[in-house]
Enzyme design. Structure first.
Site, PDB file in Angstrom:
ATOM      1  N   GLU A   7      82.068  87.666   7.066  1.00  0.00           N
ATOM      2  CA  GLU A   7      82.333  86.768   8.192  1.00  0.00           C
ATOM      3  C   GLU A   7      82.367  85.294   7.775  1.00  0.00           C
ATOM      4  O   GLU A   7      83.007  84.480   8.412  1.00  0.00           O
ATOM      5  CB  GLU A   7      81.251  86.983   9.268  1.00  0.00           C
ATOM      6  CG  GLU A   7      81.513  86.257  10.560  1.00  0.00           C
ATOM      7  CD  GLU A   7      80.864  86.946  11.747  1.00  0.00           C
ATOM      8  OE1 GLU A   7      80.824  88.198  11.777  1.00  0.00           O
ATOM      9  OE2 GLU A   7      80.396  86.233  12.654  1.00  0.00           O
ATOM     10  N   ASP A 102      79.417  90.414  10.288  1.00  0.00           N
ATOM     11  CA  ASP A 102      78.090  90.517  10.902  1.00  0.00           C
ATOM     12  C   ASP A 102      77.959  91.780  11.760  1.00  0.00           C
ATOM     13  O   ASP A 102      78.931  92.277  12.324  1.00  0.00           O
ATOM     14  CB  ASP A 102      77.803  89.294  11.787  1.00  0.00           C
ATOM     15  CG  ASP A 102      77.506  88.055  10.949  1.00  0.00           C
ATOM     16  OD1 ASP A 102      77.502  88.156   9.708  1.00  0.00           O
ATOM     17  OD2 ASP A 102      77.294  86.985  11.561  1.00  0.00           O
ATOM     18  N   TYR A 322      69.725  81.422   8.388  1.00  0.00           N
ATOM     19  CA  TYR A 322      70.777  81.164   9.353  1.00  0.00           C
ATOM     20  C   TYR A 322      70.210  80.699  10.696  1.00  0.00           C
ATOM     21  O   TYR A 322      69.354  81.370  11.280  1.00  0.00           O
ATOM     22  CB  TYR A 322      71.527  82.480   9.535  1.00  0.00           C
ATOM     23  CG  TYR A 322      72.857  82.368  10.188  1.00  0.00           C
ATOM     24  CD1 TYR A 322      73.854  81.603   9.597  1.00  0.00           C
ATOM     25  CD2 TYR A 322      73.128  83.038  11.369  1.00  0.00           C
ATOM     26  CE1 TYR A 322      75.089  81.512  10.195  1.00  0.00           C
ATOM     27  CE2 TYR A 322      74.360  82.958  11.963  1.00  0.00           C
ATOM     28  CZ  TYR A 322      75.338  82.186  11.369  1.00  0.00           C
ATOM     29  OH  TYR A 322      76.552  82.101  11.954  1.00  0.00           O
TER      30      TYR A 322
END
Length: 833
Positions: A7, A102, A322
């Site tokens: 991604e 993801d 993240y």
DNA sequence: GCAAGGTC
């Protein structure tokens, strides 16, 4: 060749490292990283690289009736050309393709978009899908050993969302914009997420406006505990039992309050009737998800947008995980001990890490939400030094580190002591609290741990009443939503996502729907919400998302299909438009009136109409009469910046003050009529010969006051000669007897505040000013707590130096600069002094 | 030039 698609680039690099045993090499193609090892290539997308849109022939808003968009075809168009073309080149040569986006619904859709791009150029190649919840060696290798197929139903659920959002958003946005003739940059937008969010803000403002304050009284008494060696005074508050038998402190009628006050004031002592002691366990907080992270950063003074942008930088630099996650449960592969070990010996965090490592049990806390795409936000084992980060980055980094520490720390313990004493039938209570075990607060200093001391007393004991107080108060309207409160509420309502909620709020600012911080709705916002409530109620309600979520679940589970769900939504929107058609004028009037209200300054001095802030064809702003063309009255506005109308009103003319937003040169202009009158009264003061046309035509230089509030040294032959030098906007200008030898002009002094500013010869001054401008930089960053980001923000508000900061008006700056609170500003001012 | 959702 096997092609692996992820991604984002970051994931591509880490997966390549894991699968290749760190032997993968990066090759930059067309601005895109391709990781290469053995017979494998790995490319990272950038989220969606294609997006849904209408065909080009629907682009012209005026040519297409908004209602036509409902049944218009929808295409997928490449939005990241370079990534799409690189992917195509690689896909042509691939003999296996693995999609490793993801592990969530949007990830499945991004995977399907990749699938379609691959199929376009290669209709034979087998395409598989791998899923893993975190990018670790075990999970990734395991996933690649057990590949699966793409889940087209799950992707279709995402496509339904895309189509419905586009159709509703575009059709209604165009309808409102066209009917109120707001085209170009000032269009009026509506959407499934932004409009319910705006309604939250507008509804709250309506409550505040409708609020009717009520008077009430609160009573307090100071009590004295005396022993042989010490006396302690402490505060108690009067309370009574209300009709539900709950403790109540507010007394709603004045007579009763006065009577109680008399009784307390004349009492010599109160008798202790009850002593309650209890210990309370205060558990450490759950790991950070995006929303809670934004909230914590918000209490440090950062706006949602700022917090996320700093977190993204720290993530890209590899210092934290993240930042976009809903997950509040650490995954199994996170070993807290190992991570703490990494901090052991660190200059800033080492001691705290060691203390935590000494604990018997390192079981981290867990929140309610457990997802599989990303872990909760936590620091990585790669620890920066303070010098590597800006002050803002460091502050956010420290917050993330300390939150992780807190989640593995011990509970704190509070001891509460409640004392109830009586004066006749009147009751007084004191609530004491003491932090007896610091627990996680030792490593997480962001929560309030202030104590309230109440001495040890026993039942039946007499305490002297030293003072009684009565305070008259009023009930307060509900508070406006702050940015982080809004984001929390959006999360609770289920609208927006972890990645978009902060952007939605930013969008409301951009669209002219809210101003200031906490965000306050404009008249336009109220009108848009009102219009939507009447004609398209669904689009301002959280219901729209709830229903969409149900439909998406059904699609994902194979119980409904995409076209069925989308068509049903189209039919519903068609009904909305059927009703809107007859009310087009009404809606247009409402919107236009509110747009006007947002621009209203006050009464025109020459007619019965209102003065409005308007924009001329060349883009400059001025004040004009709403009665134009019957009334042609105008006033000029400064030629730099975008005007913002303040609440403050001029006492002489009843006109609201104007502030000019011009980035770093933002300033308050005040009442434009006052400014024009002041300029009118000032006569031009000749100070010398014009260097451009003096010799030839006899032009002279004079200090001139313009009606728009600016001042300059200019030629008396203007407009034939336009020689001019700038002068400051504020302060009295004194012309001294001293003259500049070089230019034969008088030295000027500006009186503004305490210290006169020796501006000197205007030509020399302008030269110096230009030289200073070409350098750059500010001393603000030398102040502890101000990082480069904050300095940048402050300079946009006109604060360029420590001196500016010292003289800044705290309330004004705080309302103007996102994420800088009044408290933070006061803190910096204290440090600067 | 519209939405919301990814990502930078």
């Amino acid at each position: 060749m096997e092609l692996i698609i992820t991604e984002k680039d970051n994931a591509a690099r880490r997966i390549a490292d894991i699968l290749s045993g760190e032997s993968a090499e990066a090759e930059r193609k067309n601005g895109v990283n391709v990781y290469k090892w053995g017979g494998r290539r790995c490319i990272g997308l950038s989220g969606h690289v294609v997006g849904v849109d209408f065909p080009d022939e629907y682009n012209d808003w005026r040519d297409v009736e908004p209602v036509e968009l409902i049944d218009a075809p929808i295409e997928k168009k490449a939005t990241k050309e370079n990534i799409v073309s690189t992917l195509r080149v690689l896909a042509r040569k691939a003999d296996t393709v693995t999609i490793a986006t993801d592990y969530d619904r949007e990830g499945e859709l991004i995977g399907k978009e990749a699938w379609e791009l691959v199929r376009d150029v290669n209709d034979e190649v087998p395409i598989r899908r791998v899923r893993f919840s975190s990018i670790t060696e075990n999970e990734v290798t395991d996933a690649f050993e057990n590949p699966d197929d793409l889940d087209f139903d799950l992707a279709a659920a995402g496509e339904a969302r895309q189509e419905i959002d586009l159709i509703w958003g575009a059709a209604l946005t165009r309808f409102l914009s066209l009917s109120s003739r707001q085209l170009g940059d000032d269009f009026i937008s509506v959407g499934r997420v932004q409009s319910p969010t705006l309604k939250l803000i507008v509804d709250r403002e309506r409550e505040i406006e409708a609020f009717d304050p009520e008077d009430y009284w609160e009573l307090f008494a100071d009590l004295l505990k005396e022993t042989d060696d010490e006396t302690t005074e402490f505060e108690s508050q009067y309370f009574y039992r209300d009709e539900d038998d709950n403790e109540a402190e507010r007394v709603w009628d004045e007579e009763t309050a006065e009577a109680v006050f008399e009784a307390l004031d004349s009492a010599a002592a109160a008798t202790v009737e009850r002593v309650n002691r209890r210990t309370r366990t205060d558990d450490p907080p759950a790991p950070f998800n995006t929303t809670q992270f934004i909230r914590a950063a918000g209490s440090l003074g950062y706006s949602a947008q700022q917090a996320m942008s700093i977190a993204e930088d720290l993530y890209t630099a590899g210092y934290m995980t993240y930042p976009r996650t809903d997950n509040t449960v650490y995954p199994d592969d996170l070993d807290p001990e190992e991570l703490l070990d990494a901090f052991s010996g660190d200059y800033h965090f080492g001691d705290d890490a060691d203390d935590l490592l000494d604990l018997d049990d390192l079981e981290p806390t867990e929140g309610d939400e457990e997802t599989t795409d990303h872990p909760p936000i936590h620091p990585t084992e790669d620890i920066p030094t303070k010098g590597e980060l800006s002050d803002d980055e460091w502050e956010i980094y420290e917050l993330v580190v300390r939150r992780f520490f807190a989640t593995v720390a011990e509970s704190a313990t509070w001891e509460h002591l409640k004392v109830v004493a009586g004066v006749d039938e009147h009751k007084l209570k004191s609530n004491g609290k003491r932090l007896v075990k610091e627990g996680y607060h030792a490593v997480y200093p962001y929560f309030n741990t202030s104590e309230n001391y109440v001495p040890d007393v026993t039942e039946g004991e007499e305490l002297a009443v030293t003072e009684a107080r009565i305070e008259d108060k009023q009930t307060q309207p509900p508070r406006r939503y702050g940015q982080s409160r809004l984001i929390e509420t959006m999360e609770k309502m289920g609208i927006g996502t972890k990645s978009t909620r902060h952007n939605t709020i930013e969008k409301l600012y951009d669209r002219g729907y809210v101003e200031g911080d906490p965000p306050r709705p404009t008249q336009l916002a109220d009108a848009v919400v009102t219009a939507a409530e009447e004609f398209a109620e669904l689009v301002v309600s959280e219901e729209m998302t709830r229903e969409l979520e149900e439909d998406m679940t059904a699609i994902a589970e194979g119980e409904a299909d995409l076209s069925e769900v989308a068509d049903e939504s189209r039919e519903y929107l068609q009904q909305v438009f059927d009703e809107l058609r007859d009310s087009r004028e009404e809606v247009a009037d409402l919107l236009q009136e509110s747009l006007k209200a947002d621009k209203k300054l006050g009464p025109c001095p020459e007619s019965d109409h209102e003065l409005l802030v308007r924009q001329s064809r060349n883009g400059s702003y001025f004040v004009g009469c709403d009665g134009y063309p019957d009334c042609e009255y105008t006033l000029p506005l400064p030629n730099t910046g975008k005007p913002l109308i303040l609440d403050e009103e001029c006492e002489d003319h009843g006109l609201r003050h104007v502030k000019m937003l011009a980035g770093r040169q933002t300033f308050v202009h005040g009442c434009p009529l006052c400014k024009a009158e002041e300029a009118e009264e000032q006569e031009d003061e000749v100070i010398g010969v014009c260097p451009d046309c003096g010799e030839e035509h006899g032009g002279e230089l004079a200090i001139k006051h313009l009606q728009n509030g600016s001042r300059l040294v200019g030629c008396t032959r203007y407009p034939d000669c336009d020689y001019s030098l700038p002068l400051p906007r504020r302060g009295d200008i004194e012309v001294t007897d001293e003259r500049c030898e070089e230019h034969d002009l008088p030295e000027l002094v500006v009186h503004n505040g305490d210290e006169p500013w020796e501006l000197g010869c205007p030509i020399c001054n302008y030269r110096e000013f230009q030289a200073r401008e070409s350098e750059s930089g500010s001393d603000l960053e030398s102040l502890d707590g101000i990082g480069s980001k904050t300095a940048e923000k402050l300079s946009e508000a006109g604060i360029e130096s420590i001196d500016d900061l010292k003289s800044a008006e705290v309330e004004t700056v705080a309302s103007e600069v996102q994420g800088v609170s009044e408290d933070r500003l006061r803190g910096w001012q204290a440090k600067a002094d």
